[in-house]
Enzyme design. Structure first.
Site, PDB file in Angstrom:
ATOM      1  N   CYS A 205      26.817   4.469  64.893  1.00 62.76           N
ATOM      2  CA  CYS A 205      25.824   3.594  64.272  1.00 62.76           C
ATOM      3  C   CYS A 205      26.627   2.639  63.401  1.00 62.76           C
ATOM      4  O   CYS A 205      27.844   2.700  63.341  1.00 62.76           O
ATOM      5  CB  CYS A 205      24.820   4.405  63.466  1.00 62.76           C
ATOM      6  SG  CYS A 205      25.478   4.990  61.914  1.00 62.76           S
TER       7      CYS A 205
ATOM      8  N   ARG B 252      13.075   1.964  57.879  1.00 69.65           N
ATOM      9  CA  ARG B 252      13.480   3.300  58.358  1.00 69.65           C
ATOM     10  C   ARG B 252      13.429   4.313  57.228  1.00 69.65           C
ATOM     11  O   ARG B 252      13.186   5.490  57.446  1.00 69.65           O
ATOM     12  CB  ARG B 252      14.915   3.259  58.893  1.00 69.65           C
ATOM     13  CG  ARG B 252      15.085   2.515  60.168  1.00 69.65           C
ATOM     14  CD  ARG B 252      16.436   2.751  60.758  1.00 69.65           C
ATOM     15  NE  ARG B 252      16.701   4.187  60.899  1.00 69.65           N
ATOM     16  CZ  ARG B 252      17.756   4.671  61.528  1.00 69.65           C
ATOM     17  NH1 ARG B 252      18.644   3.846  62.050  1.00 69.65           N
ATOM     18  NH2 ARG B 252      17.955   5.959  61.644  1.00 69.65           N
TER      19      ARG B 252
ATOM     20  N   ARG C 107      29.901   8.850  63.431  1.00 65.70           N
ATOM     21  CA  ARG C 107      28.842   9.844  63.275  1.00 65.70           C
ATOM     22  C   ARG C 107      28.901  10.949  64.351  1.00 65.70           C
ATOM     23  O   ARG C 107      27.944  11.213  65.046  1.00 65.70           O
ATOM     24  CB  ARG C 107      27.464   9.188  63.309  1.00 65.70           C
ATOM     25  CG  ARG C 107      27.298   7.974  62.450  1.00 65.70           C
ATOM     26  CD  ARG C 107      27.391   8.216  60.949  1.00 65.70           C
ATOM     27  NE  ARG C 107      26.408   9.102  60.410  1.00 65.70           N
ATOM     28  CZ  ARG C 107      25.188   8.723  60.042  1.00 65.70           C
ATOM     29  NH1 ARG C 107      24.821   7.489  60.196  1.00 65.70           N
ATOM     30  NH2 ARG C 107      24.339   9.584  59.530  1.00 65.70           N
TER      31      ARG C 107
ATOM     32  N   LYS D   4      13.070  11.225  52.586  1.00 61.50           N
ATOM     33  CA  LYS D   4      13.212  11.125  54.048  1.00 61.50           C
ATOM     34  C   LYS D   4      14.201  12.170  54.551  1.00 61.50           C
ATOM     35  O   LYS D   4      13.947  12.856  55.546  1.00 61.50           O
ATOM     36  CB  LYS D   4      13.719   9.731  54.414  1.00 61.50           C
ATOM     37  CG  LYS D   4      14.268   9.614  55.819  1.00 61.50           C
ATOM     38  CD  LYS D   4      14.789   8.251  56.149  1.00 61.50           C
ATOM     39  CE  LYS D   4      16.193   7.999  55.689  1.00 61.50           C
ATOM     40  NZ  LYS D   4      17.272   8.526  56.573  1.00 61.50           N
ATOM     41  N   ASN D   5      15.313  12.331  53.820  1.00 64.79           N
ATOM     42  CA  ASN D   5      16.373  13.214  54.315  1.00 64.79           C
ATOM     43  C   ASN D   5      16.098  14.679  54.042  1.00 64.79           C
ATOM     44  O   ASN D   5      16.911  15.539  54.386  1.00 64.79           O
ATOM     45  CB  ASN D   5      17.727  12.784  53.743  1.00 64.79           C
ATOM     46  CG  ASN D   5      18.173  11.469  54.352  1.00 64.79           C
ATOM     47  OD1 ASN D   5      17.605  11.002  55.335  1.00 64.79           O
ATOM     48  ND2 ASN D   5      19.169  10.843  53.753  1.00 64.79           N
TER      49      ASN D   5
ATOM     50  N   ASP E 286      24.951   6.983  49.834  1.00 68.30           N
ATOM     51  CA  ASP E 286      23.721   6.227  50.138  1.00 68.30           C
ATOM     52  C   ASP E 286      23.312   5.309  49.000  1.00 68.30           C
ATOM     53  O   ASP E 286      22.368   4.538  49.153  1.00 68.30           O
ATOM     54  CB  ASP E 286      22.566   7.199  50.437  1.00 68.30           C
ATOM     55  CG  ASP E 286      22.784   7.904  51.755  1.00 68.30           C
ATOM     56  OD1 ASP E 286      22.050   8.862  52.043  1.00 68.30           O
ATOM     57  OD2 ASP E 286      23.708   7.520  52.485  1.00 68.30           O
TER      58      ASP E 286
HETATM   59  C1  EPZ Z   1      23.309  12.705  56.019  1.00 64.66           C
HETATM   60  O1  EPZ Z   1      23.871  12.216  57.223  1.00 64.66           O
HETATM   61  C2  EPZ Z   1      22.243  11.704  55.623  1.00 64.66           C
HETATM   62  N1  EPZ Z   1      21.215  11.662  56.661  1.00 64.66           N
HETATM   63  C3  EPZ Z   1      22.884  10.330  55.442  1.00 64.66           C
HETATM   64  O2  EPZ Z   1      21.870   9.437  55.008  1.00 64.66           O
HETATM   65  C4  EPZ Z   1      23.957  10.433  54.362  1.00 64.66           C
HETATM   66  O3  EPZ Z   1      24.596   9.194  54.236  1.00 64.66           O
HETATM   67  C5  EPZ Z   1      24.972  11.518  54.752  1.00 64.66           C
HETATM   68  O4  EPZ Z   1      24.300  12.765  54.986  1.00 64.66           O
HETATM   69  C6  EPZ Z   1      26.017  11.739  53.674  1.00 64.66           C
HETATM   70  O5  EPZ Z   1      25.387  12.100  52.485  1.00 64.66           O
HETATM   71  C7  EPZ Z   1      20.301  12.657  56.724  1.00 64.66           C
HETATM   72  O6  EPZ Z   1      20.314  13.593  55.936  1.00 64.66           O
HETATM   73  C8  EPZ Z   1      19.271  12.549  57.802  1.00 64.66           C
HETATM   74  P1  EPZ Z   1      27.351  14.074  57.267  1.00 64.66           P
HETATM   75  P2  EPZ Z   1      24.839  13.164  58.083  1.00 64.66           P
HETATM   76  O7  EPZ Z   1      27.246  14.964  58.457  1.00 64.66           O
HETATM   77  O8  EPZ Z   1      24.441  14.582  57.921  1.00 64.66           O
HETATM   78  C9  EPZ Z   1      31.498  13.354  59.382  1.00 64.66           C
HETATM   79  C10 EPZ Z   1      20.596   7.497  55.018  1.00 64.66           C
HETATM   80  O9  EPZ Z   1      20.943   6.402  54.606  1.00 64.66           O
HETATM   81  N2  EPZ Z   1      31.042  14.358  60.363  1.00 64.66           N
HETATM   82  O10 EPZ Z   1      27.266  14.678  55.899  1.00 64.66           O
HETATM   83  O11 EPZ Z   1      24.934  12.594  59.425  1.00 64.66           O
HETATM   84  C11 EPZ Z   1      30.642  12.087  59.429  1.00 64.66           C
HETATM   85  O12 EPZ Z   1      31.109  11.213  60.420  1.00 64.66           O
HETATM   86  C12 EPZ Z   1      21.550   8.319  55.856  1.00 64.66           C
HETATM   87  O13 EPZ Z   1      19.506   8.064  54.757  1.00 64.66           O
HETATM   88  C13 EPZ Z   1      31.914  14.794  61.344  1.00 64.66           C
HETATM   89  O14 EPZ Z   1      33.060  14.355  61.408  1.00 64.66           O
HETATM   90  O15 EPZ Z   1      26.225  12.955  57.351  1.00 64.66           O
HETATM   91  C14 EPZ Z   1      30.818  11.529  58.048  1.00 64.66           C
HETATM   92  O16 EPZ Z   1      32.023  10.793  57.986  1.00 64.66           O
HETATM   93  C15 EPZ Z   1      22.751   7.507  56.275  1.00 64.66           C
HETATM   94  N3  EPZ Z   1      31.479  15.717  62.236  1.00 64.66           N
HETATM   95  C16 EPZ Z   1      30.947  12.778  57.174  1.00 64.66           C
HETATM   96  O17 EPZ Z   1      31.289  13.850  58.062  1.00 64.66           O
HETATM   97  C17 EPZ Z   1      30.217  16.241  62.202  1.00 64.66           C
HETATM   98  O18 EPZ Z   1      29.889  17.107  63.043  1.00 64.66           O
HETATM   99  C18 EPZ Z   1      29.651  13.159  56.451  1.00 64.66           C
HETATM  100  O19 EPZ Z   1      28.656  13.184  57.427  1.00 64.66           O
HETATM  101  C19 EPZ Z   1      29.332  15.784  61.193  1.00 64.66           C
HETATM  102  C20 EPZ Z   1      29.772  14.858  60.281  1.00 64.66           C
END
Ligand code: EPZ
Length: 418
Positions: A116, A398, A121, A22-23, A306
């Protein structure tokens, strides 16, 4: 709302097939916006988040034809470079259209995702990176409006923290920018490398995807192509835990073993046997009592956040104390309370969860909260004594395609109730 009714106590045996990731599919779908030519994507899982993204792309101006797991996208023109709140609030990964829209047509209006279940996020790093590439960003009424009337230019983008979709968004913005872009402290997840493979097939020039420094030489335009998405490592990991927690013998097929290396190591340290019967298969066997083993979630190739909830369910059945530290998200222990209602002994202390086992779980009525927390409840229900009813399984839908069918094929007593 659909529910799952699960009767625990059966050791799973047999093969479970892994679907497309999915990701990886989500950024790949967004990447189709970068060209006016058709893009065909294969092994696209039929899950809710994918349908949401497809609906968003149609609103933007794409034609989307779905034929089983093959999706054919064609965006001759961007008619509405927008991602409305109604869609973004249900799926924060909608922000993946930001980079492609600014790159393709010089503007984008994307709703801020809002929080969320698992955390705030924010997308400040996506915005910061686009500004480095020359976009002007305004925020108002819950939306961000990005414009780059003269197009984007290459730049060095230093991410102060690793972001998976931030890396993907910026890579898609940079492929059509003038000059070279360097992404430093980039995410190394396999889905980032898979996106780079797709973009390269479309004519992009990218080096270093999958490492923490990615170099992109901008090109004038991209062409259509055909690409098969990689296997879903989180689905594969979830099924490995299902085999271990039920004391069964499960072979997960169609997966990429190296993508679940950190989980396999933990399962082996806990006393499960995990072998690789083929290039795309992993076999897990667990007969006796497993040992408690600590885990700390980290960006890839560390232990995936995850898979944290699924691992917590497993540790409720292990002998000893397991300390689980969640370093990626600030609120990703919601499954703990539900597991405790089934009898688990879990104490939360900030970013740590202390799981004492083994504790017999008993079936209960529980509520799914977020995608992976829901998977954790399914796993707990498979080993609990009696029946468990899981409400709000749309969370599971989802990210898991027909999870109940796949688990039932391995002997689980699970059924969906409308
Ligand atoms: C991706 O989310 C995945 N989703 C998530 O999977 C996964 O948990 C996550 O990466 C971590 O591996 C998809 O790929 C669609 P991040 P993402 O940006 O990209 C902070 C699932 O279950 N952050 O790597 O949104 C953020 O808050 C989902 O399939 C900022 O502060 O995660 C988090 O604490 C859930 N500012 C950390 O970084 C930003 O601009 C990592 O987030 C972006 C992120």
């Amino acid at each position: 709302m659909d529910k799952f009714v699960i009767t625990g106590g059966t050791a799973l045996r047999g093969e479970i097939a892994t679907g497309g990731a999915k990701n990886s599919a989500l950024p790949a779908l967004a990447a189709a916006l970068l060209t006016e030519e058709p893009v065909t994507l294969k092994r696209i899982p039929k899950v809710r988040d994918i349908r949401t993204m497809q609906r968003l792309l149609v609103d933007i101006g794409s034609s989307v034809e779905v034929d089983g797991e093959t999706v054919r996208l064609h965006t001759p023109r961007i008619t509405s470079p927008e991602a409305p709140y109604e869609l973004v609030k249900t799926m924060r990964a909608s922000s993946l259209v930001l980079g492609p829209l600014v790159a393709r047509c010089g503007r984008a209006r994307v709703s801020l995702p809002g929080g969320c279940g698992i955390g705030a996020r924010p997308i400040n790093l996506h915005i910061f990176g686009l500004e480095q590439l020359g976009a002007t960003i305004h925020q108002s009424h819950g939306y961000i409006e990005a414009t780059a009337p003269d197009g984007l230019h290459g730049s060095v983008v230093n991410f102060d923290r690793i972001t998976v979709t931030g890396t993907e968004d910026l890579m898609m913005a940079a492929v059509l920018a003038r000059g070279e872009t360097v992404l430093r402290n980039a995410a190394r997840e396999p889905e980032v490398a898979d996106l780079a493979d797709l973009l390269t097939k479309m004519g992009a020039r990218i080096e270093g995807a999958g490492t923490s420094v990615i170099r992109i030489q901008g090109v004038e335009r991209l062409t259509g192509t055909e690409h098969e998405i990689i296997a879903d490592r989180i689905e594969a990991g979830t099924f490995l835990v299902a085999g271990a927690i039920t004391g069964g013998d499960v072979t997960v097929t169609g997966c990429i073993p190296e993508h679940v290396g950190a989980l396999v190591a933990k399962l082996q340290q806990a006393g499960a046997s995990v072998t690789q019967p083929g290039d795309t298969a992993l076999r897990v066997r667990a007969s006796g009592r497993l040992r408690s083993v600590d885990v700390t979630t980290e960006e890839y190739p560390g232990f995936a956040t995850d898979l944290q909830a699924q691992y917590m369910a497993l540790m409720t059945q292990a002998e000893g104390i397991a300390i689980i530290v969640e370093t990626i998200f600030e609120n990703r222990f919601m499954h703990a309370q539900e597991l405790a209602r089934m009898g688990a002994n879990i104490r939360l202390d900030g970013r740590q969860a202390i799981v004492a086992g083994p504790r017999e779980l008993t079936g209960a009525g529980v509520i799914a909260s977020d995608l992976r927390a829901s998977a954790s409840l399914v796993l707990a229900a498979l080993v609990a004594r009696g029946d468990t009813v899981i409400d709000r399984v749309y969370h599971i839908d989802r990210g898991y395609e027909k999870i109940e069918t796949k688990l039932a094929q391995a002997g689980a007593r699970i059924r969906r109730v409308e």
